[in-house]
Design a protein around this motif. Sequence first.
Motif, PDB file in Angstrom:
ATOM      1  N   GLU A 185      -6.013  -3.655   9.906  1.00 43.27           N
ATOM      2  CA  GLU A 185      -7.109  -3.916   8.961  1.00 43.27           C
ATOM      3  C   GLU A 185      -6.961  -5.290   8.309  1.00 43.27           C
ATOM      4  OE1 GLU A 185      -7.319  -0.942   5.970  1.00 43.27           O
ATOM      5  OE2 GLU A 185      -7.703   0.707   7.375  1.00 43.27           O
ATOM      6  N   GLN A 186      -5.698  -5.638   7.985  1.00 44.25           N
ATOM      7  CA  GLN A 186      -5.425  -6.889   7.276  1.00 44.25           C
ATOM      8  C   GLN A 186      -5.184  -8.066   8.218  1.00 44.25           C
ATOM      9  OE1 GLN A 186      -5.509  -7.202   3.850  1.00 44.25           O
ATOM     10  NE2 GLN A 186      -6.330  -5.111   3.959  1.00 44.25           N
ATOM     11  N   GLU A 235      -2.129   0.924  11.285  1.00 44.84           N
ATOM     12  CA  GLU A 235      -3.557   0.902  10.963  1.00 44.84           C
ATOM     13  C   GLU A 235      -3.845  -0.104   9.847  1.00 44.84           C
ATOM     14  OE1 GLU A 235      -4.552   4.911   9.980  1.00 44.84           O
ATOM     15  OE2 GLU A 235      -4.356   5.643  12.054  1.00 44.84           O
ATOM     16  N   LYS A 236      -3.004  -0.103   8.808  1.00 42.29           N
ATOM     17  CA  LYS A 236      -3.196  -1.012   7.677  1.00 42.29           C
ATOM     18  C   LYS A 236      -3.003  -2.463   8.090  1.00 42.29           C
ATOM     19  CE  LYS A 236      -4.133   1.331   3.887  1.00 42.29           C
ATOM     20  NZ  LYS A 236      -5.299   1.015   3.011  1.00 42.29           N
ATOM     21  N   PHE A 292       0.849  -1.184   0.000  1.00 38.96           N
ATOM     22  CA  PHE A 292       0.000   0.000   0.000  1.00 38.96           C
ATOM     23  C   PHE A 292       0.893   1.247   0.000  1.00 38.96           C
ATOM     24  CE2 PHE A 292       0.710  -1.486   4.292  1.00 38.96           C
ATOM     25  CZ  PHE A 292       1.020  -0.348   5.026  1.00 38.96           C
ATOM     26  N   LYS A 297       0.282   4.974  10.202  1.00 37.97           N
ATOM     27  CA  LYS A 297      -0.514   4.506   9.059  1.00 37.97           C
ATOM     28  C   LYS A 297      -0.237   3.033   8.767  1.00 37.97           C
ATOM     29  CE  LYS A 297      -2.663   8.338   7.872  1.00 37.97           C
ATOM     30  NZ  LYS A 297      -2.172   9.253   8.916  1.00 37.97           N
TER      31      LYS A 297
END
Length: 320
Positions: free
Chosen positions: A54-55, A50-51, A31, A47
């Motif tokens: 999410e994953q 956070e990613k 990303f 960031k």
Amino acid sequence: MNKNNILAIDLGGTSAKVGIIDFQGKVLFNFIVDNQIDNILQNLFQKIMEKLKEQKISYQELECVGFSTAGFVDHQEGIVKIAGNLNWFDFNLKEEAEKIFQKKVIVLNDANAAALGEFWIGSGKKYKSVLFYTLGTGIGGAIIINGNLVEGQHGYAGEFGHGGDMQHDIDCNCGLKHCIEPTTSAVGLSKAIKLYWKKHPQDSTIKYFKNPQNVEMVDIARVYFENNNPQDLKELIIKIYKPLLNHMALMIKALDPEAILIGGGGSKMGRALLDIISCGLKPLILPIYFKDLKLETAQLGNDAGIIGAAYFAKKIIEGE
């Protein structure tokens, strides 16, 4: 998630490419994070976390952080000596990033990272010794000899874009006047060709372009293909590329590589660019060098930097 996966970061002037890379070079997840120029590392870490959440990827299970960045980089110490776009000067990226990421951080220059990515699983994987040129906003480079990245005494080896007395048309942003970067990077080629037309308004190549003074590299590539590789335009590009070709010829004579790999925006011309470089190089090097030399464009695109950063980190981890 395997412990042998690496968090790889390829930091540019406006954004960072981030990926989870396994020890075979496979990109498991990637990303982009937009930079906060006055808070780069903390914003990047936040960031990323956070990613990963999410994953459902466990940060604790990642082996280390491979970090590539633009600029002059001391790979051994992890210090970015000069990176003007990031406003980093003598910045200890390794030390500061390890405070925030709480993992071992391994740092290298972005062009070196892209070259290592291509060498590992891209267009350079079948060679042992390659020269890598990135023709983008600027010119970056890297040298790999017998499978090893040549870093130099301070980690600055491969900064092909700067130094020497290569051209006298456009001054360089680095402070020197005659570098190859201002006229032969992807951005530089468009500047140089427009300057040439200004001095030679009757030149035959102008007719191929509707708006000659607004030409960019993408337009040059498109027109070149649409007009079936016109000889006059080919000869003009070779003329403008002469500083770059001279640089390549000297490097070939000094290092005798198996191949030259071309990455960056300029490489999107593909085989046409390789044909232009081949024709321009042939008169500059002895046949004994030229006959076996291979020219290739990069294959990995935007992933080259994160893959190469992971490879560099992997080699260091394995050697410890």
